[in-house]
Design a protein around this motif. Structure first.
Motif, PDB file in Angstrom:
ATOM      1  N   PRO A  28       4.979  11.075  -4.902  1.00  0.00           N
ATOM      2  CA  PRO A  28       5.536   9.884  -4.228  1.00  0.00           C
ATOM      3  C   PRO A  28       4.515   8.766  -4.043  1.00  0.00           C
ATOM      4  O   PRO A  28       4.872   7.608  -4.005  1.00  0.00           O
ATOM      5  CB  PRO A  28       6.025  10.431  -2.895  1.00  0.00           C
ATOM      6  CG  PRO A  28       5.298  11.698  -2.676  1.00  0.00           C
ATOM      7  CD  PRO A  28       5.001  12.259  -4.027  1.00  0.00           C
ATOM      8  N   CYS A  29       3.244   9.126  -3.923  1.00  0.00           N
ATOM      9  CA  CYS A  29       2.198   8.093  -3.748  1.00  0.00           C
ATOM     10  C   CYS A  29       0.914   8.600  -4.424  1.00  0.00           C
ATOM     11  O   CYS A  29       0.706   9.803  -4.471  1.00  0.00           O
ATOM     12  CB  CYS A  29       1.936   7.892  -2.262  1.00  0.00           C
ATOM     13  SG  CYS A  29       3.293   7.045  -1.438  1.00  0.00           S
ATOM     14  N   PRO A  30       0.023   7.712  -4.840  1.00  0.00           N
ATOM     15  CA  PRO A  30       0.166   6.249  -4.836  1.00  0.00           C
ATOM     16  C   PRO A  30       1.198   5.781  -5.851  1.00  0.00           C
ATOM     17  O   PRO A  30       1.561   6.558  -6.748  1.00  0.00           O
ATOM     18  CB  PRO A  30      -1.232   5.757  -5.208  1.00  0.00           C
ATOM     19  CG  PRO A  30      -1.850   6.867  -5.965  1.00  0.00           C
ATOM     20  CD  PRO A  30      -1.292   8.127  -5.389  1.00  0.00           C
ATOM     21  N   GLY A  31       1.660   4.559  -5.665  1.00  0.00           N
ATOM     22  CA  GLY A  31       2.740   4.043  -6.503  1.00  0.00           C
ATOM     23  C   GLY A  31       2.218   3.523  -7.832  1.00  0.00           C
ATOM     24  O   GLY A  31       1.052   3.688  -8.178  1.00  0.00           O
ATOM     25  N   ARG A  32       3.116   2.843  -8.534  1.00  0.00           N
ATOM     26  CA  ARG A  32       2.775   2.349  -9.869  1.00  0.00           C
ATOM     27  C   ARG A  32       1.812   1.158  -9.767  1.00  0.00           C
ATOM     28  O   ARG A  32       1.785   0.453  -8.749  1.00  0.00           O
ATOM     29  CB  ARG A  32       4.051   1.915 -10.596  1.00  0.00           C
ATOM     30  CG  ARG A  32       4.776   0.738  -9.919  1.00  0.00           C
ATOM     31  CD  ARG A  32       6.151   0.476 -10.519  1.00  0.00           C
ATOM     32  NE  ARG A  32       6.875  -0.536  -9.764  1.00  0.00           N
ATOM     33  CZ  ARG A  32       6.768  -1.836  -9.995  1.00  0.00           C
ATOM     34  NH1 ARG A  32       5.950  -2.261 -10.961  1.00  0.00           N
ATOM     35  NH2 ARG A  32       7.443  -2.713  -9.271  1.00  0.00           N
ATOM     36  N   ILE A  33       1.004   0.962 -10.813  1.00  0.00           N
ATOM     37  CA  ILE A  33       0.066  -0.169 -10.886  1.00  0.00           C
ATOM     38  C   ILE A  33       0.787  -1.315 -11.575  1.00  0.00           C
ATOM     39  O   ILE A  33       1.332  -1.138 -12.678  1.00  0.00           O
ATOM     40  CB  ILE A  33      -1.200   0.239 -11.677  1.00  0.00           C
ATOM     41  CG1 ILE A  33      -1.985   1.302 -10.889  1.00  0.00           C
ATOM     42  CG2 ILE A  33      -2.079  -0.982 -11.960  1.00  0.00           C
ATOM     43  CD1 ILE A  33      -3.174   1.872 -11.626  1.00  0.00           C
ATOM     44  N   ARG A  34       0.843  -2.460 -10.928  1.00  0.00           N
ATOM     45  CA  ARG A  34       1.610  -3.602 -11.456  1.00  0.00           C
ATOM     46  C   ARG A  34       0.794  -4.468 -12.418  1.00  0.00           C
ATOM     47  O   ARG A  34       1.348  -5.125 -13.272  1.00  0.00           O
ATOM     48  CB  ARG A  34       2.114  -4.460 -10.293  1.00  0.00           C
ATOM     49  CG  ARG A  34       3.209  -3.755  -9.498  1.00  0.00           C
ATOM     50  CD  ARG A  34       3.292  -4.266  -8.090  1.00  0.00           C
ATOM     51  NE  ARG A  34       4.394  -3.633  -7.362  1.00  0.00           N
ATOM     52  CZ  ARG A  34       4.302  -2.425  -6.826  1.00  0.00           C
ATOM     53  NH1 ARG A  34       3.189  -1.708  -6.964  1.00  0.00           N
ATOM     54  NH2 ARG A  34       5.328  -1.895  -6.175  1.00  0.00           N
ATOM     55  N   HIS A  35      -0.523  -4.459 -12.286  1.00  0.00           N
ATOM     56  CA  HIS A  35      -1.346  -5.320 -13.156  1.00  0.00           C
ATOM     57  C   HIS A  35      -2.426  -4.479 -13.852  1.00  0.00           C
ATOM     58  O   HIS A  35      -2.245  -4.064 -14.977  1.00  0.00           O
ATOM     59  CB  HIS A  35      -1.971  -6.463 -12.342  1.00  0.00           C
ATOM     60  CG  HIS A  35      -0.929  -7.304 -11.654  1.00  0.00           C
ATOM     61  ND1 HIS A  35      -0.151  -8.229 -12.322  1.00  0.00           N
ATOM     62  CD2 HIS A  35      -0.495  -7.317 -10.353  1.00  0.00           C
ATOM     63  CE1 HIS A  35       0.687  -8.793 -11.477  1.00  0.00           C
ATOM     64  NE2 HIS A  35       0.510  -8.259 -10.278  1.00  0.00           N
ATOM     65  N   PHE A  36      -3.509  -4.219 -13.180  1.00  0.00           N
ATOM     66  CA  PHE A  36      -4.532  -3.339 -13.765  1.00  0.00           C
ATOM     67  C   PHE A  36      -5.374  -2.808 -12.609  1.00  0.00           C
ATOM     68  O   PHE A  36      -5.371  -3.361 -11.514  1.00  0.00           O
ATOM     69  CB  PHE A  36      -5.420  -4.093 -14.769  1.00  0.00           C
ATOM     70  CG  PHE A  36      -6.019  -5.363 -14.241  1.00  0.00           C
ATOM     71  CD1 PHE A  36      -5.398  -6.596 -14.463  1.00  0.00           C
ATOM     72  CD2 PHE A  36      -7.197  -5.364 -13.487  1.00  0.00           C
ATOM     73  CE1 PHE A  36      -5.932  -7.780 -13.961  1.00  0.00           C
ATOM     74  CE2 PHE A  36      -7.737  -6.532 -12.983  1.00  0.00           C
ATOM     75  CZ  PHE A  36      -7.098  -7.749 -13.228  1.00  0.00           C
ATOM     76  N   LYS A  37      -6.077  -1.732 -12.875  1.00  0.00           N
ATOM     77  CA  LYS A  37      -6.861  -1.088 -11.814  1.00  0.00           C
ATOM     78  C   LYS A  37      -8.307  -1.478 -12.012  1.00  0.00           C
ATOM     79  O   LYS A  37      -8.831  -1.389 -13.124  1.00  0.00           O
ATOM     80  CB  LYS A  37      -6.683   0.431 -11.909  1.00  0.00           C
ATOM     81  CG  LYS A  37      -7.278   1.192 -10.722  1.00  0.00           C
ATOM     82  CD  LYS A  37      -6.506   0.924  -9.453  1.00  0.00           C
ATOM     83  CE  LYS A  37      -7.196   1.598  -8.259  1.00  0.00           C
ATOM     84  NZ  LYS A  37      -7.137   0.794  -7.050  1.00  0.00           N
ATOM     85  N   ILE A  38      -8.986  -1.970 -10.926  1.00  0.00           N
ATOM     86  CA  ILE A  38     -10.423  -2.238 -11.115  1.00  0.00           C
ATOM     87  C   ILE A  38     -11.192  -1.235 -10.266  1.00  0.00           C
ATOM     88  O   ILE A  38     -10.616  -0.640  -9.374  1.00  0.00           O
ATOM     89  CB  ILE A  38     -10.842  -3.669 -10.720  1.00  0.00           C
ATOM     90  CG1 ILE A  38     -10.629  -4.008  -9.246  1.00  0.00           C
ATOM     91  CG2 ILE A  38     -10.118  -4.678 -11.560  1.00  0.00           C
ATOM     92  CD1 ILE A  38     -11.201  -5.366  -8.877  1.00  0.00           C
TER      93      ILE A  38
END
Lengths: 38, 249
Positions: A28-38
């Motif tokens: 359930p968490c963490p959720g989806r990444i909308r842009h990119f992960k730094i």
């Protein structure tokens, strides 16, 4: 060593057989990444 | 038998996304510096039931800086997230909300931001300019030169510096200082300012006119300065810039 083996065997027996093709739900968490992960 | 407690919310559930969107709008609406931030990921959500239709929601949010200055009237949905190679900045926020009769409100929020590591940027883009400190002497020199250049050429109001938003320096193959800074119109024309610049004050809030400048000063191999300033026009407080009525530091 005995304890480990016993635990490993017990865990093996406890494992619930899963239907073929079973796909576990995404965590359930963490959720989806909308842009990119730094 | 007592009703089973509701299943814990997932971070991508619609209810979680709605709470996160509310929190991000609150954060942007109460920030007076830098840039707007966009939601990148909901790291965690915890809901505590307080009573009928009364819940406390704890959110951990992962945000990314956008290219929209905080004073910009541009709606967040139209703001571009700063790309990885522009040296991205991440925000980590913990937000406590209350949901009472279906209506959300923010009880508390705490955020801190940090730039991506230089190693990460250089690994992907060896020649990319990196963020530098805002009080770097080269940065201050370029901001001053850029603002003077704009004020010497404009027929409009004389602009004063509000804050430096970001600065990057590229050292090779050319030496370039790139800066972004927030400005505000004063009660003088640029021509009047030549005679008595001390008299030029920021306009009162009910006439305020904020704007934003970007500049790039090439130092090597040759000297060159490019400046672009845009004013937003007078803005009344909006959901995207609600704090305007509180003035800006």
């Amino acid at each position: 060593a005995v304890a480990k083996r016993a635990v490993a065997e017990a865990a093996q027996h406890d494992k619930v057989p899963r239907p073929v093709g079973f796909v576990p739900p995404p965590p359930p968490c963490p959720g989806r990444i909308r842009h990119f992960k730094i | 038998a007592p009703a089973a407690p509701p299943a814990p919310l997932g971070c991508d559930d619609p209810e979680s996304e709605a709470a996160a969107e509310f929190a991000v709008n609150y954060i942007n609406g109460h920030s007076h510096h830098g840039y707007k931030f966009a939601l990148n990921r909901i790291d965690s959500i915890v809901v505590r039931h307080q009573g009928p239709n009364n819940e406390i929601v704890f959110l951990e949010l992962d945000l990314l800086e956008t290219t929209c200055p905080i004073l910009s009237p541009t709606p967040l949905a139209n703001c571009t997230v700063r790309s990885f190679t522009e040296h991205a900045v991440e925000g980590d926020c913990d937000v406590k909300l209350q949901k009472l009769d279906g209506k959300l409100s923010v009880v508390a929020s705490k955020c801190h931001s940090h730039a991506d590591s230089s190693e990460d940027v250089l690994r992907l883009c060896p020649d990319c300019p990196l963020l530098t400190t805002l009080n770097d002497t080269e940065v201050l020199s370029t901001v001053t030169a850029a603002l003077n250049d704009h004020n010497s050429k404009t027929a409009d109001a004389y602009l004063r510096l509000l804050e430096i938003g970001r600065a990057r320096i590229q050292h090779h193959p050319v030496h370039v200082v790139s800066v972004e800074f927030a400005v505000a119109a004063t009660n003088c024309s640029a021509e009047e300012a030549k005679d008595n610049v001390e008299a030029c004050q920021l306009l009162p809030d009910d006439q305020s006119n904020y704007g934003f400048c970007t500049a790039a000063e090439t130092k090597r191999p040759s000297q060159n300065l490019q400046v672009d300033c845009q004013l937003y026009g007078h803005q009344v407080p909006t959901p995207d810039v609600p704090f305007l009525s509180q003035g800006t530091s």
